[in-house]
Write an enzyme that holds these catalytic residues in place. Structure first.
Site, PDB file in Angstrom:
ATOM      1  N   ASP A 110       0.858  -1.179   0.000  1.00 21.79           N
ATOM      2  CA  ASP A 110       0.000   0.000   0.000  1.00 21.79           C
ATOM      3  C   ASP A 110       0.905   1.242   0.000  1.00 21.79           C
ATOM      4  O   ASP A 110       2.128   1.143   0.097  1.00 21.79           O
ATOM      5  CB  ASP A 110      -0.941  -0.012   1.214  1.00 21.79           C
ATOM      6  CG  ASP A 110      -2.247   0.728   0.944  1.00 21.79           C
ATOM      7  OD1 ASP A 110      -2.237   1.674   0.120  1.00 21.79           O
ATOM      8  OD2 ASP A 110      -3.270   0.387   1.552  1.00 21.79           O
ATOM      9  N   GLU A 141     -10.607   6.543   4.459  1.00 17.71           N
ATOM     10  CA  GLU A 141      -9.645   5.877   5.339  1.00 17.71           C
ATOM     11  C   GLU A 141      -9.789   6.330   6.796  1.00 17.71           C
ATOM     12  O   GLU A 141     -10.892   6.495   7.304  1.00 17.71           O
ATOM     13  CB  GLU A 141      -8.236   6.033   4.779  1.00 17.71           C
ATOM     14  CG  GLU A 141      -8.110   5.444   3.372  1.00 17.71           C
ATOM     15  CD  GLU A 141      -6.687   5.308   2.874  1.00 17.71           C
ATOM     16  OE1 GLU A 141      -5.785   4.953   3.649  1.00 17.71           O
ATOM     17  OE2 GLU A 141      -6.475   5.557   1.667  1.00 17.71           O
TER      18      GLU A 141
END
Length: 625
Positions: free
Chosen positions: A305, A510
């Protein structure tokens, strides 16, 4: 020298040129494994390391691509050629970077990636689909496959062949800020939705070996199943936190959608920021190399990521050399660096030359990256043209969104009882009220990961708001009054036939969306109380997850979970006014109070406000109602 000898020399020289010009890895007629082997045999350590690097658009240029042999570039949240850029500008930007890669000694094309997580959501005027939680409510894998195919066409319309989607997290706690990126709390429902991979990449041939990536041609793109693994199971739903679990629960809840994704030929898999029982996934060899690569026989590439390896240490970047060693050693093949590429390159080079990382690990990573590039035809078609730009935001795709919105809406309450339904609403009425912060706001309707990483309110891209959709639907003689936050006295005195109140969450993405209380803003509840206390009302919730509603249920006549429906609000009006019936089912449990969380189907005790799978239905009515 005699003529014969001179002729022989010329023939040998010409033959040498022919040999130099023929490169087996560039021959599409050759078997893929031979092409990979031939190319790897020609590559230096620096060229191999370059293929393992993914850098952000902000630091990418033709010079950097050529000098560092960069394997991949990404647009991070919101990055692109400029505000409101046209599809042609996107194509030009990607091609410009690609020219740098093609000018290297071996001419290995780079692969450009972007987060197209609910349509091609970074691009202005692209089609914005409902977020995954809404798609999970449709229970319609065939629809999800069509959405994948449409998204692939819009990606290709901007010259981009790779998306960091789908998110196949099994969100077990709605306090997590990424819960709207999860199709469901139920792994079976999430597994069904992996059909989006087939839409994005194409139908895998029946004779294809399990685990081998598959991308079928220039109207398809490489997909990325994420975030491996357990991202949806963290304690209290805290983003990037720790998932405490047994191996049995990990396999049965969080791992099962990956098996389906691999069977469907998914090209890449992204590692999660989170930890499993205290061990950071980005440094966790057993699940990545042991289970994913060896047990499940995944043959695509594993990608980190964004700054994923930096976060292996606490604090981040405390020892970057160790982070490289731990991440690459665990089995990560491509690192989303995304900015400090010289530090990464130098660090990995030192670790390889000093034999802390064996060359066999580097070769495994590079083979996997090249396999995906060869599979998707990137060597034969590295440069895009404008022939597919017309797909971006096209009418057919907007109709598909509208269908998805209709099927995603969940009717939670409809009148005081089955004998007194409020929905379908009458199109013909003397005067109706439309209220709430989310009634006329495309940005709020679309949520996070829209144009910008966090999303934002306002008229950020083209589409139809809920208010506009109602205006398009009701009888021309029906008076519509729109007041975002009306006072109760005004509502009582205005003699409205009924009201539609659209409220919800403001956009987030997020960790910024993590919430321990799951409350709407004060203005949301105020609008419900002011309006629903005075007139018959339908409350349309525009949220990425269940929110606190129990204290207000008695005042609300009808309640609709619209999730984050995207650009086509007309789909909301389609079912409110009975052109189509409600059919959506809750993809996750709707709690009474946050004290119950985590609360998932199958738990004991299980006492929700609305259970998993709940959803009232209505039938479409004849035109003219």
């Amino acid at each position: 020298m005699g003529k014969f000898a001179m002729g022989l020399l010329v023939m040998c020289w010409l033959g040498g040129i022919a040999d130099a010009e023929y490169k087996l890895y560039k021959d599409p007629k050759m078997p893929m494994n031979r092409r990979i082997k031939d190319l790897i045999g020609r590559m230096s350590i620096d060229e191999k390391i370059g293929q393992m690097m993914q850098i952000e658009l902000a630091v990418a240029s033709p010079r950097v691509m050529k000098e560092y042999y960069i394997g991949s570039v990404l647009s991070g949240g919101g990055s692109g050629p400029g505000p409101m850029a046209s599809p042609k500008k996107w194509v030009d930007m990607v091609n410009d970077i690609q020219k740098g890669s093609l000018s290297t000694r071996l001419g290995i094309p780079m692969i450009y990636g972007i987060d197209a997580v609910h349509g091609h959501n970074t691009v202005y005027n692209a089609t914005i689909f409902p977020h995954n939680i809404g798609l999970g409510a449709t229970r319609d894998p065939e629809l999800i496959k069509k959405i994948g195919a449409a998204t692939a066409l819009e990606l290709r319309g901007t010259g981009i062949p790779y998306t960091f989607a789908p998110c196949i997290a099994v969100c077990r706690d709605p306090r997590w800020g990424r819960c709207y990126e999860s199709y469901s709390e139920d792994p079976k429902a999430v597994k069904e939705m992996t059909e989006i991979i087939v839409g994005l990449q194409g139908e895998i041939p029946p004779d294809s070996r399990k685990g081998v990536p598959y991308v079928n041609g220039q109207d398809k793109v490489a997909a990325c199943a994420k975030h491996y693994v357990g991202d949806g199971g963290t304690t209290r739903g805290i983003n990037m936190n720790n998932t405490v679990t047994s191996m049995h629960r990990l396999l049965s809840i969080h791992m099962s959608p990956y098996d389906d994704s691999i069977i469907k030929g998914v090209a890449t898999i992204m590692v999660s920021y989170s930890s499993i029982n205290g061990e950071k996934m980005h440094a966790n060899t057993n699940p990545i190399t042991g289970f994913l690569k060896k047990t499940l026989r995944f043959r695509g590439f594993v990608i980190s990521d964004y700054k994923g390896i930096d976060l292996i240490t606490d604090p981040p970047d405390a020892n970057y050399t160790y982070s490289i060693l731990a991440g690459i050693g665990a089995g990560i093949d491509m690192v989303m660096i995304p900015l400090n590429y010289t530090e990464f390159k130098n660090g990995l080079s030192r670790l390889v030359r000093s034999k802390f990382i064996p060359m066999s690990r580097i070769d495994d990573a590079v083979k996997r990256v090249l396999r995906v590039k060869f599979t998707m035809g990137l060597f034969e078609n590295p440069v895009a043209d404008y022939s597919m730009t017309h797909y971006v935001g096209c009418k057919a795709h907007r109709q598909l969104v509208r269908e998805a919105v209709r099927k995603s809406l969940v009717l939670l309450k409809n009148g005081a009882g089955a004998d007194e339904p409020l929905i379908p609403l009458p199109k013909k009425a003397s005067k109706i009220l439309v209220a709430g912060s989310h009634a006329h706001n495309i940005g709020y309707q679309c949520g996070g990961w829209t144009i910008e990483w966090q999303g934002k309110g306002g008229n950020i891209t083209s589409g139809t708001t809920i208010l506009s959709a109602i205006e398009n639907t009701v009888d021309p003689e029906t008076e519509i009054v729109y007041v975002e936050g009306p006072e109760a006295a005004y509502v009582k005195s205005s003699k409205f036939s009924y009201a539609v109140v659209a409220v919800g969450e403001v956009p987030y993405a997020e960790g910024s969306g993590d919430s321990l209380n799951l409350m709407l803003g004060e203005e949301g509840y105020s609008a419900i109380e002011s309006v629903c206390g005075a007139v018959k009302c339908v409350v349309v919730l525009v949220t990425g997850r269940p929110v606190v509603m129990q204290p207000y249920m008695a005042q609300i006549d009808a309640l609709v979970a619209a999730w984050l429906p995207g650009s086509e609000g007309q789909g909301v009006a389609d079912v409110l006014y009975g052109m189509h019936g409600f059919s959506g089912k809750l993809p996750r449990t709707w709690f009474k109070t946050v004290d119950q969380l985590p609360l998932n189907v199958g738990d004991t005790p299980y006492d929700p406000l609305f259970p998993f799978g709940f959803g009232l239905t209505t039938k479409p009515i004849a035109a003219g109602h």
